[in-house]
Motif scaffolding. Structure first.
Motif, PDB file in Angstrom:
ATOM      1  N   PHE A   2       0.835  -1.203   0.000  1.00  0.00           N
ATOM      2  CA  PHE A   2       0.000   0.000   0.000  1.00  0.00           C
ATOM      3  C   PHE A   2       0.866   1.248   0.000  1.00  0.00           C
ATOM      4  CE2 PHE A   2      -2.474  -3.251   2.334  1.00  0.00           C
ATOM      5  CZ  PHE A   2      -3.523  -3.362   1.439  1.00  0.00           C
ATOM      6  N   ASP A   3       0.278   2.353  -0.473  1.00  0.00           N
ATOM      7  CA  ASP A   3       1.004   3.620  -0.430  1.00  0.00           C
ATOM      8  C   ASP A   3       1.022   4.148   1.013  1.00  0.00           C
ATOM      9  OD1 ASP A   3      -1.504   4.785   0.068  1.00  0.00           O
ATOM     10  OD2 ASP A   3      -1.730   5.481  -1.985  1.00  0.00           O
ATOM     11  N   ALA A   4       1.791   5.175   1.237  1.00  0.00           N
ATOM     12  CA  ALA A   4       1.978   5.715   2.592  1.00  0.00           C
ATOM     13  C   ALA A   4       0.665   6.219   3.197  1.00  0.00           C
ATOM     14  CB  ALA A   4       3.012   6.837   2.572  1.00  0.00           C
ATOM     15  N   LEU A  37      -6.452  -5.286   6.469  1.00  0.00           N
ATOM     16  CA  LEU A  37      -5.597  -5.465   5.293  1.00  0.00           C
ATOM     17  C   LEU A  37      -6.353  -6.151   4.160  1.00  0.00           C
ATOM     18  CD1 LEU A  37      -2.259  -6.535   6.987  1.00  0.00           C
ATOM     19  CD2 LEU A  37      -2.699  -4.409   5.739  1.00  0.00           C
ATOM     20  N   GLU A  38      -7.134  -7.144   4.509  1.00  0.00           N
ATOM     21  CA  GLU A  38      -7.938  -7.844   3.504  1.00  0.00           C
ATOM     22  C   GLU A  38      -8.917  -6.884   2.832  1.00  0.00           C
ATOM     23  OE1 GLU A  38     -11.308 -11.351   3.379  1.00  0.00           O
ATOM     24  OE2 GLU A  38      -9.852 -11.369   5.017  1.00  0.00           O
ATOM     25  N   ALA A  39      -9.569  -6.055   3.626  1.00  0.00           N
ATOM     26  CA  ALA A  39     -10.524  -5.086   3.076  1.00  0.00           C
ATOM     27  C   ALA A  39      -9.827  -4.087   2.157  1.00  0.00           C
ATOM     28  CB  ALA A  39     -11.238  -4.358   4.210  1.00  0.00           C
ATOM     29  N   ALA A  40      -8.679  -3.593   2.594  1.00  0.00           N
ATOM     30  CA  ALA A  40      -7.943  -2.616   1.784  1.00  0.00           C
ATOM     31  C   ALA A  40      -7.456  -3.248   0.480  1.00  0.00           C
ATOM     32  CB  ALA A  40      -6.773  -2.049   2.575  1.00  0.00           C
ATOM     33  N   GLU A  44     -11.347  -1.372  -0.276  1.00  0.00           N
ATOM     34  CA  GLU A  44     -12.103  -0.650   0.757  1.00  0.00           C
ATOM     35  C   GLU A  44     -11.121   0.247   1.501  1.00  0.00           C
ATOM     36  OE1 GLU A  44     -14.333   1.276   2.485  1.00  0.00           O
ATOM     37  OE2 GLU A  44     -15.630  -0.419   2.008  1.00  0.00           O
ATOM     38  N   THR A  45     -11.184   1.535   1.210  1.00  0.00           N
ATOM     39  CA  THR A  45     -10.268   2.464   1.867  1.00  0.00           C
ATOM     40  C   THR A  45     -10.990   3.659   2.478  1.00  0.00           C
ATOM     41  OG1 THR A  45      -9.818   3.543  -0.264  1.00  0.00           O
ATOM     42  CG2 THR A  45      -8.260   1.836   0.451  1.00  0.00           C
ATOM     43  N   SER A  46     -12.315   3.574   2.586  1.00  0.00           N
ATOM     44  CA  SER A  46     -13.029   4.670   3.247  1.00  0.00           C
ATOM     45  C   SER A  46     -12.881   4.489   4.759  1.00  0.00           C
ATOM     46  CB  SER A  46     -14.508   4.675   2.868  1.00  0.00           C
ATOM     47  OG  SER A  46     -15.198   3.598   3.470  1.00  0.00           O
TER      48      SER A  46
END
Length: 66
Positions: A2-4, A37-40, A44-46
């Protein structure tokens, strides 16, 4: 990976969701982290969505007190 920004968001949500969980409850914290982590990974990043998923995971997390 993932990005920062996403990494910072995931850590913040984990800390907020687990604010009342002892740092020694590593199983519960790891369970919540893995669900976040699974969601992201599935886009899913909201903040609200991640908090909902984290709280749900916390409810089903392994603990030595159950």
């Amino acid at each position: 990976m993932f990005d920062a920004v996403t990494t910072t968001l995931l850590r913040a949500v984990l800390d907020e969701v687990c604010e009342n969980v002892s740092r020694y409850e590593t199983g519960a914290r790891a369970h919540v982290a893995s669900k976040l982590l699974e969601a992201a990974t599935h886009s899913e990043t909201s903040i609200d969505g991640l908090k909902r998923i984290g709280r749900s995971a916390l409810g089903s997390a392994p603990t030595m007190w159950r």
